[in-house]
Design a protein around this motif. Sequence first.
Motif, short mmCIF file in Angstrom:
data_model
loop_
_atom_site.label_atom_id
_atom_site.label_comp_id
_atom_site.label_asym_id
_atom_site.label_seq_id
_atom_site.Cartn_x
_atom_site.Cartn_y
_atom_site.Cartn_z
N VAL A 212 28.74 34.85 20.67
CA VAL A 212 27.28 34.67 20.66
C VAL A 212 26.76 34.51 22.08
O VAL A 212 25.78 35.15 22.48
N TYR A 213 27.40 33.65 22.87
CA TYR A 213 26.92 33.40 24.23
C TYR A 213 27.10 34.62 25.11
O TYR A 213 26.28 34.88 25.99
N MET B 69 18.46 28.23 22.68
CA MET B 69 17.42 28.80 21.82
C MET B 69 18.03 29.90 20.96
O MET B 69 19.11 30.39 21.26
N ASP B 70 17.33 30.24 19.91
CA ASP B 70 17.84 31.30 19.04
C ASP B 70 17.60 32.66 19.69
O ASP B 70 16.89 32.79 20.69
N ASP B 71 18.18 33.69 19.10
CA ASP B 71 18.13 35.03 19.69
C ASP B 71 16.71 35.56 19.82
O ASP B 71 16.36 36.19 20.83
N ARG C 4 24.17 36.82 24.34
CA ARG C 4 22.95 36.28 24.94
C ARG C 4 22.96 36.51 26.45
O ARG C 4 21.93 36.85 27.04
N THR D 120 21.62 29.28 26.11
CA THR D 120 22.27 28.80 24.89
C THR D 120 21.40 27.90 24.03
O THR D 120 21.74 27.66 22.88
#
Length: 147
Positions: free
Chosen positions: A49-50, A128-130, A53, A126
């Motif tokens: 995920v990171y 906040m949401d996408d 982002r 990291t």
Amino acid sequence: MVLPRALVADFRRTRHIAGRSTGVIEQMALARFLESGDFARHVRRARLVYAQRRDLVLGGLRAALEPARLHVTGEHAGFHLVWWPPPDMALAPFLRAAAQRGLRFQAISDFCRRKDLPPGLVIGYTAMDDAALRQHVDELRRLIQNA
């Protein structure tokens, strides 16, 4: 806890005064979390995920700046990267405009005593949401293009 020997006595004293102890239930839950492999799975998912982002932020910076004017370091740190704005970019007005749009950055100068470093900004991705990150990256791109 792992401490240098010189701090063990002070830590024990402070812990005794505070009366804080780690409950057995919490210790058992943590042990189960580690032994079951759930923690390792969590770390693998979080890394993916990171990384996605980070790539989103880097994409926004690349869209705003020509390759020769883009300088980034620490992009493999996991939670943030450092963007070194082009030397001809006036940083103070940029930061004011960013703050007016809800974007917050931390200057590298906040983390060191050396004053001879070029201006750099820590960009975290990291917390906040996408969807929110996409909006922030779009706003960052526009700010850079207008700076």
